[in-house]
Design an enzyme around this catalytic site. Structure first.
Site, PDB file in Angstrom:
ATOM      1  N   ASP A 170       0.802  -1.230   0.000  1.00 38.05           N
ATOM      2  CA  ASP A 170       0.000   0.000   0.000  1.00 38.05           C
ATOM      3  C   ASP A 170       0.838   1.285   0.000  1.00 38.05           C
ATOM      4  O   ASP A 170       0.321   2.360   0.316  1.00 38.05           O
ATOM      5  CB  ASP A 170      -0.941   0.003   1.219  1.00 38.05           C
ATOM      6  CG  ASP A 170      -2.087  -0.979   1.029  1.00 38.05           C
ATOM      7  OD1 ASP A 170      -2.614  -1.051  -0.084  1.00 38.05           O
ATOM      8  OD2 ASP A 170      -2.444  -1.667   2.000  1.00 38.05           O
ATOM      9  N   ASP A 191      -6.585  -3.606  -6.410  1.00 44.58           N
ATOM     10  CA  ASP A 191      -6.242  -2.324  -5.777  1.00 44.58           C
ATOM     11  C   ASP A 191      -4.776  -1.935  -6.016  1.00 44.58           C
ATOM     12  O   ASP A 191      -4.415  -0.765  -6.006  1.00 44.58           O
ATOM     13  CB  ASP A 191      -6.448  -2.376  -4.248  1.00 44.58           C
ATOM     14  CG  ASP A 191      -7.639  -3.191  -3.795  1.00 44.58           C
ATOM     15  OD1 ASP A 191      -8.021  -4.123  -4.519  1.00 44.58           O
ATOM     16  OD2 ASP A 191      -8.165  -2.918  -2.719  1.00 44.58           O
TER      17      ASP A 191
HETATM   18  N1  GLY Z   1      -7.440  -1.077  -0.836  1.00 49.37           N
HETATM   19  C1  GLY Z   1      -8.388  -1.555   0.093  1.00 49.37           C
HETATM   20  C2  GLY Z   1      -9.777  -1.236  -0.245  1.00 49.37           C
HETATM   21  O1  GLY Z   1     -10.080  -0.728  -1.311  1.00 49.37           O
HETATM   22  O2  GLY Z   1     -10.620  -1.480   0.589  1.00 49.37           O
END
Ligand code: GLY
Length: 394
Positions: A118, A178
């Site tokens: 992330d 994501d």
């Molecule tokens: N990246 C985590 C979400 O979109 O919940």
């Protein structure tokens, strides 16, 4: 004479709609400023004394309505600093610059955290915007170090960056859609250093994801699990969606945004076509509500009695504005994004001074975990402000 009247009327209509759009953007930034002041005032009381890991950024509201802060290591820690940068960008008010610098500094140590993919969410939304707006060389160093840390997670045999380290009993090497959002940081690092390694990894990840994450209808799986020795796909499933074969709304939004950004950075037509196909899946979906604010999953079983996900809508709107500048269907994308923004401003914003300063209501974090359902989320607010700024620049 008739022609002159027609031209005058057309010009008047265009300018009045231009004025209306400008007024809409201003009204939303006025609200955002008021809400951010509330949030800044409420943060100290929401910060527990003697916490082992100090929470630094607002993320959401608890079921009792309390302001929930998260530590720097949380994937959402960069969004509040990012919002402060967007407030500074719109207003040029030095007070927002001061706050943006303060909240950005709180998450700097994440540049060394190799335990998560992330990094882009955290560092590019905060330090990335900070560098773009100030040219501060210290911010540049943080971006480059963060990219160096992130590429430690690259698995060459599979051609992907590993997403999660948790649930090792379920997945060998999970990659979530994501993760497309973390690639922007790598493209930035190549531009800042001249070292192609970062961008090459980003492109490879995007290409592998294009090959393995999408179904024939161009919806995206949430999680694809890889064998890191052979590079083979082991399984495709979900974590936050309704089912393994469903289209989790925010995942589709990440895909749309991610491939649009990859086209901006590479000018590779394959990425543009991918973004257009994902846009078509979303915008032509029979279960996309008339106001274009999606339910949390396009296949959620009780639609229309399912929660919406405003965060997915804001990511989509921001992506559509960017895509509108690249695509032959630009006018349509822009009109759709305008409709999303208009509907959010009309029906989904918090009353002024309430909700501890969040701007938008009705997002969904993880419905299967019954976590953060129908609540404000910091990333919904972040991408809302980004979309408004992109709308202004168009
Ligand atoms: N990246 C985590 C979400 O979109 O919940």
């Amino acid at each position: 004479m008739k022609k002159t009247i027609l031209i005058t009327l057309t010009f008047a209509a265009l300018s009045s709609s231009g004025f209306a759009q400008k007024a809409l953007i201003k009204s939303q930034f006025d609200l955002a400023e008021k809400q951010a002041k509330v949030m800044l005032a409420d943060i100290p009381a929401a910060t527990p004394a003697n916490a082992k890991v100090v929470p630094v950024s607002p993320r959401t509201l608890s079921p009792t309505g309390a302001l929930q802060l998260v530590p720097a290591r949380d994937w959402t820690s960069g969004f509040f600093p990012g919002e402060l940068w967007y407030l500074y960008e719109y207003t040029h008010n030095p007070e927002w610059l001061k706050q943006a610098r303060l909240y950005t500094a709180k998450i700097e140590n994440e540049k060394l955290n190799a335990g998560t993919h992330d990094m882009g969410f955290k560092i590019y939304c905060s330090f990335g915007n900070g560098y773009r707006l100030t040219n501060d060389p210290a911010y540049k160093d943080v971006i480059i170090q963060s990219a160096r840390t992130l590429i430690k997670r690259y698995k060459p045999a599979a051609g992907i960056i590993r997403s999660w380290d948790h649930h090792k009993e379920v997945w060998q090497c999970p990659v979530i859609i994501d993760n497309m959002m973390n690639l922007e940081l790598l493209f930035a690092a190549t531009k800042l250093t001249g070292d192609r390694t970062f961008a090459d990894i980003a492109v490879k990840h995007a290409q592998t994801t294009m090959k393995n994450h999408f179904r024939p209808d161009m919806s995206s799986y949430h999680v694809v699990d890889y064998d890191t020795l052979t590079g083979k796909v082991i399984q495709k499933n979900t974590h936050q969606g309704y089912s393994h074969e469903s289209a989790w709304a925010r995942g589709q939004a990440w895909a749309l945004y991610g491939y649009t950004m990859c086209y901006r950075e590479t000018r590779d037509k394959a990425f543009l076509e991918q973004a257009e196909k994902v846009a078509a899946f979303i915008l032509q979906h029979p279960r996309l509500p008339a106001d274009l604010i999606p339910y949390w999953d396009f296949d959620a079983p009780k639609i229309p009695d399912e929660p919406r996900d405003v965060s997915a809508a804001t990511v989509m709107a921001s992506a559509l504005y960017e895509l509108s500048a690249f695509s032959k269907q630009g006018a349509m994308y822009r009109a759709k994004a305008d409709r999303i923004i208009a509907n959010l401003a009309k029906n989904y914003v918090s009353p002024e001074g309430e909700n501890h300063g969040f701007i938008l209501l009705h997002s969904t974090g993880s419905k299967p975990a019954n976590s953060e359902v129908d609540v404000p989320l910091s990333y919904a607010d972040y991408y809302y402000l980004e979309a408004l700024l992109r709308k202004q620049k168009l």
